[in-house]
Scaffold this motif. Structure first.
Motif, PDB file in Angstrom:
ATOM      1  N   LEU A  47     -19.246   2.703 -21.505  1.00  0.00           N
ATOM      2  CA  LEU A  47     -20.353   1.778 -21.239  1.00  0.00           C
ATOM      3  C   LEU A  47     -21.592   2.162 -22.054  1.00  0.00           C
ATOM      4  CD1 LEU A  47     -20.155   1.137 -17.380  1.00  0.00           C
ATOM      5  CD2 LEU A  47     -19.800  -0.504 -19.213  1.00  0.00           C
ATOM      6  N   LEU A  48     -21.930   3.428 -22.067  1.00  0.00           N
ATOM      7  CA  LEU A  48     -23.103   3.859 -22.841  1.00  0.00           C
ATOM      8  C   LEU A  48     -22.895   3.596 -24.337  1.00  0.00           C
ATOM      9  CD1 LEU A  48     -24.229   7.199 -21.156  1.00  0.00           C
ATOM     10  CD2 LEU A  48     -25.436   5.031 -21.204  1.00  0.00           C
ATOM     11  N   ARG A  49     -21.668   3.850 -24.798  1.00  0.00           N
ATOM     12  CA  ARG A  49     -21.403   3.653 -26.218  1.00  0.00           C
ATOM     13  C   ARG A  49     -21.566   2.188 -26.589  1.00  0.00           C
ATOM     14  NH1 ARG A  49     -16.043   5.476 -29.526  1.00  0.00           N
ATOM     15  NH2 ARG A  49     -17.076   5.449 -31.524  1.00  0.00           N
ATOM     16  N   SER A  50     -21.041   1.290 -25.790  1.00  0.00           N
ATOM     17  CA  SER A  50     -21.096  -0.127 -26.131  1.00  0.00           C
ATOM     18  C   SER A  50     -22.466  -0.727 -25.833  1.00  0.00           C
ATOM     19  CB  SER A  50     -20.011  -0.897 -25.389  1.00  0.00           C
ATOM     20  OG  SER A  50     -20.250  -0.863 -24.000  1.00  0.00           O
ATOM     21  N   LEU A  51     -23.105  -0.301 -24.760  1.00  0.00           N
ATOM     22  CA  LEU A  51     -24.359  -0.928 -24.378  1.00  0.00           C
ATOM     23  C   LEU A  51     -25.598  -0.175 -24.873  1.00  0.00           C
ATOM     24  CD1 LEU A  51     -23.504  -1.976 -20.721  1.00  0.00           C
ATOM     25  CD2 LEU A  51     -23.504  -3.397 -22.762  1.00  0.00           C
TER      26      LEU A  51
ATOM     27  N   TRP B 210     -25.689   3.147 -26.985  1.00  0.00           N
ATOM     28  CA  TRP B 210     -25.673   3.892 -28.254  1.00  0.00           C
ATOM     29  C   TRP B 210     -25.789   2.972 -29.471  1.00  0.00           C
ATOM     30  CZ3 TRP B 210     -26.557   8.852 -28.292  1.00  0.00           C
ATOM     31  CH2 TRP B 210     -26.244   9.618 -27.187  1.00  0.00           C
ATOM     32  N   LYS B 211     -25.028   1.881 -29.476  1.00  0.00           N
ATOM     33  CA  LYS B 211     -25.077   0.980 -30.631  1.00  0.00           C
ATOM     34  C   LYS B 211     -26.479   0.408 -30.835  1.00  0.00           C
ATOM     35  CE  LYS B 211     -20.264  -0.300 -31.061  1.00  0.00           C
ATOM     36  NZ  LYS B 211     -19.266  -1.356 -31.040  1.00  0.00           N
ATOM     37  N   PRO B 212     -27.143  -0.126 -29.817  1.00  0.00           N
ATOM     38  CA  PRO B 212     -28.503  -0.634 -30.042  1.00  0.00           C
ATOM     39  C   PRO B 212     -29.480   0.484 -30.420  1.00  0.00           C
ATOM     40  CG  PRO B 212     -27.618  -1.550 -27.999  1.00  0.00           C
ATOM     41  CD  PRO B 212     -26.650  -0.532 -28.487  1.00  0.00           C
ATOM     42  N   ILE B 213     -29.345   1.658 -29.787  1.00  0.00           N
ATOM     43  CA  ILE B 213     -30.242   2.776 -30.120  1.00  0.00           C
ATOM     44  C   ILE B 213     -30.020   3.202 -31.554  1.00  0.00           C
ATOM     45  CG2 ILE B 213     -30.771   5.190 -29.639  1.00  0.00           C
ATOM     46  CD1 ILE B 213     -30.279   4.596 -26.665  1.00  0.00           C
ATOM     47  N   LEU B 214     -28.752   3.369 -31.944  1.00  0.00           N
ATOM     48  CA  LEU B 214     -28.452   3.782 -33.316  1.00  0.00           C
ATOM     49  C   LEU B 214     -28.876   2.720 -34.325  1.00  0.00           C
ATOM     50  CD1 LEU B 214     -24.984   5.561 -32.993  1.00  0.00           C
ATOM     51  CD2 LEU B 214     -27.200   6.601 -33.423  1.00  0.00           C
ATOM     52  N   SER B 215     -28.653   1.435 -33.982  1.00  0.00           N
ATOM     53  CA  SER B 215     -29.082   0.380 -34.915  1.00  0.00           C
ATOM     54  C   SER B 215     -30.603   0.341 -35.009  1.00  0.00           C
ATOM     55  CB  SER B 215     -28.512  -0.973 -34.508  1.00  0.00           C
ATOM     56  OG  SER B 215     -29.073  -1.407 -33.293  1.00  0.00           O
ATOM     57  N   ALA B 216     -31.318   0.567 -33.889  1.00  0.00           N
ATOM     58  CA  ALA B 216     -32.787   0.616 -33.917  1.00  0.00           C
ATOM     59  C   ALA B 216     -33.254   1.799 -34.739  1.00  0.00           C
ATOM     60  CB  ALA B 216     -33.335   0.683 -32.496  1.00  0.00           C
ATOM     61  N   VAL B 217     -32.570   2.960 -34.572  1.00  0.00           N
ATOM     62  CA  VAL B 217     -32.946   4.142 -35.355  1.00  0.00           C
ATOM     63  C   VAL B 217     -32.691   3.885 -36.835  1.00  0.00           C
ATOM     64  CG1 VAL B 217     -32.299   6.546 -35.812  1.00  0.00           C
ATOM     65  CG2 VAL B 217     -32.690   5.793 -33.479  1.00  0.00           C
ATOM     66  N   LYS B 218     -31.530   3.263 -37.158  1.00  0.00           N
ATOM     67  CA  LYS B 218     -31.228   2.960 -38.563  1.00  0.00           C
ATOM     68  C   LYS B 218     -32.240   1.959 -39.120  1.00  0.00           C
ATOM     69  CE  LYS B 218     -26.474   4.023 -39.349  1.00  0.00           C
ATOM     70  NZ  LYS B 218     -25.254   3.600 -39.996  1.00  0.00           N
ATOM     71  N   GLU B 219     -32.593   0.959 -38.313  1.00  0.00           N
ATOM     72  CA  GLU B 219     -33.570  -0.035 -38.742  1.00  0.00           C
ATOM     73  C   GLU B 219     -34.921   0.628 -39.015  1.00  0.00           C
ATOM     74  OE1 GLU B 219     -35.018  -3.719 -36.455  1.00  0.00           O
ATOM     75  OE2 GLU B 219     -32.828  -3.928 -36.552  1.00  0.00           O
ATOM     76  N   ARG B 220     -35.316   1.508 -38.104  1.00  0.00           N
ATOM     77  CA  ARG B 220     -36.587   2.232 -38.272  1.00  0.00           C
ATOM     78  C   ARG B 220     -36.530   3.112 -39.507  1.00  0.00           C
ATOM     79  NH1 ARG B 220     -41.768   2.336 -38.067  1.00  0.00           N
ATOM     80  NH2 ARG B 220     -42.661   4.333 -37.512  1.00  0.00           N
ATOM     81  N   GLU B 221     -35.417   3.783 -39.682  1.00  0.00           N
ATOM     82  CA  GLU B 221     -35.245   4.637 -40.848  1.00  0.00           C
ATOM     83  C   GLU B 221     -35.321   3.809 -42.134  1.00  0.00           C
ATOM     84  OE1 GLU B 221     -31.429   6.870 -42.555  1.00  0.00           O
ATOM     85  OE2 GLU B 221     -32.056   7.688 -40.605  1.00  0.00           O
ATOM     86  N   GLN B 222     -34.697   2.630 -42.125  1.00  0.00           N
ATOM     87  CA  GLN B 222     -34.714   1.756 -43.298  1.00  0.00           C
ATOM     88  C   GLN B 222     -36.130   1.241 -43.563  1.00  0.00           C
ATOM     89  OE1 GLN B 222     -32.076   1.228 -45.323  1.00  0.00           O
ATOM     90  NE2 GLN B 222     -33.478   0.147 -46.675  1.00  0.00           N
ATOM     91  N   SER B 223     -36.867   0.880 -42.499  1.00  0.00           N
ATOM     92  CA  SER B 223     -38.236   0.384 -42.699  1.00  0.00           C
ATOM     93  C   SER B 223     -39.140   1.500 -43.223  1.00  0.00           C
ATOM     94  CB  SER B 223     -38.788  -0.206 -41.406  1.00  0.00           C
ATOM     95  OG  SER B 223     -39.024   0.805 -40.436  1.00  0.00           O
ATOM     96  N   ILE B 224     -38.948   2.723 -42.754  1.00  0.00           N
ATOM     97  CA  ILE B 224     -39.732   3.853 -43.268  1.00  0.00           C
ATOM     98  C   ILE B 224     -39.402   4.087 -44.738  1.00  0.00           C
ATOM     99  CG2 ILE B 224     -40.042   6.354 -43.111  1.00  0.00           C
ATOM    100  CD1 ILE B 224     -39.777   6.066 -40.046  1.00  0.00           C
ATOM    101  N   GLU B 225     -38.095   4.024 -45.056  1.00  0.00           N
ATOM    102  CA  GLU B 225     -37.695   4.216 -46.459  1.00  0.00           C
ATOM    103  C   GLU B 225     -38.258   3.100 -47.339  1.00  0.00           C
ATOM    104  OE1 GLU B 225     -33.560   4.452 -48.949  1.00  0.00           O
ATOM    105  OE2 GLU B 225     -33.559   5.298 -46.924  1.00  0.00           O
ATOM    106  N   ASP B 226     -38.224   1.869 -46.834  1.00  0.00           N
ATOM    107  CA  ASP B 226     -38.797   0.743 -47.577  1.00  0.00           C
ATOM    108  C   ASP B 226     -40.302   0.918 -47.773  1.00  0.00           C
ATOM    109  OD1 ASP B 226     -36.321  -0.404 -47.777  1.00  0.00           O
ATOM    110  OD2 ASP B 226     -36.637  -1.859 -46.136  1.00  0.00           O
ATOM    111  N   ALA B 227     -40.977   1.377 -46.711  1.00  0.00           N
ATOM    112  CA  ALA B 227     -42.422   1.605 -46.813  1.00  0.00           C
ATOM    113  C   ALA B 227     -42.720   2.700 -47.835  1.00  0.00           C
ATOM    114  CB  ALA B 227     -42.998   1.967 -45.451  1.00  0.00           C
ATOM    115  N   LEU B 228     -41.919   3.782 -47.822  1.00  0.00           N
ATOM    116  CA  LEU B 228     -42.110   4.850 -48.810  1.00  0.00           C
ATOM    117  C   LEU B 228     -41.864   4.342 -50.223  1.00  0.00           C
ATOM    118  CD1 LEU B 228     -40.502   7.921 -46.992  1.00  0.00           C
ATOM    119  CD2 LEU B 228     -42.920   7.542 -47.493  1.00  0.00           C
ATOM    120  N   ASN B 229     -40.807   3.533 -50.390  1.00  0.00           N
ATOM    121  CA  ASN B 229     -40.526   2.956 -51.711  1.00  0.00           C
ATOM    122  C   ASN B 229     -41.651   2.025 -52.158  1.00  0.00           C
ATOM    123  OD1 ASN B 229     -38.127   4.319 -52.019  1.00  0.00           O
ATOM    124  ND2 ASN B 229     -36.869   2.658 -51.184  1.00  0.00           N
TER     125      ASN B 229
END
Length: 164
Positions: A24-28, A30-49
């Protein structure tokens, strides 16, 4: 000791609940948390670029501004040099024109002086000629035999004539 040793059923149901909770945690969660973390990481990388790109653009703009300033200074210097040369040319032309005009005036003055001198000499010659004729007429009208009388007559005539 029953409290210390767990029973097999308890272990089984704890493992089943743990696995269900994990799925349940993995499907409900972890995926949104990991996608939010990846999204945040991508936005930070984009901002740095974007910041790096902006920094490069600023450096390029500064270089272009320096280049434009150098060109403007060079153009200003060229314009000032051309203006100085034009000023010197105008001054030299004015000096040359003034020299030519002064030479013309001097030549005209010399010619006028020469003409006046020639005119004065002609006038003097005419007056001397007339004076000579008058002296000759008076001498001829007097006695030609008396030399001392002739000399006194010439001296009297010369004294009477006014030179201009």
């Amino acid at each position: 000791m029953d409290l210390i040793t767990p029973s097999v059923g308890l272990i089984f149901w704890t493992a089943v609940v743990f696995i269900i909770l994990l799925v349940l945690l993995r499907s409900l969660a972890w995926k949104p948390i990991l996608s939010a973390v990846k999204e945040r990481e991508q936005s930070i990388e984009d901002a740095l670029n974007a910041a790096k790109k902006a920094k490069e653009e600023m450096a390029l703009l500064n270089a272009q501004n320096e280049k434009i300033l150098k060109e403007a200074r060079a153009e200003r210097d060229a314009i000032l040099k051309e203006a100085r040369e034009m000023k010197e040319n105008i001054i030299n032309e004015a000096k040359n024109a003034a020299t030519v005009e002064a030479d013309k005036l001097i030549e005209n003055a010399k010619a006028a002086i020469q003409n006046e001198k020639a005119s004065a000499m002609a006038d003097i010659k005419n007056q001397v000629g007339q004076l000579s004729i008058e002296i000759a007429e008076r001498i001829l009208t007097k006695e030609l035999s008396d030399k001392s009388a002739q000399e006194s007559l010439v001296n009297d005539v010369i004294d009477q004539v006014k030179f201009n």
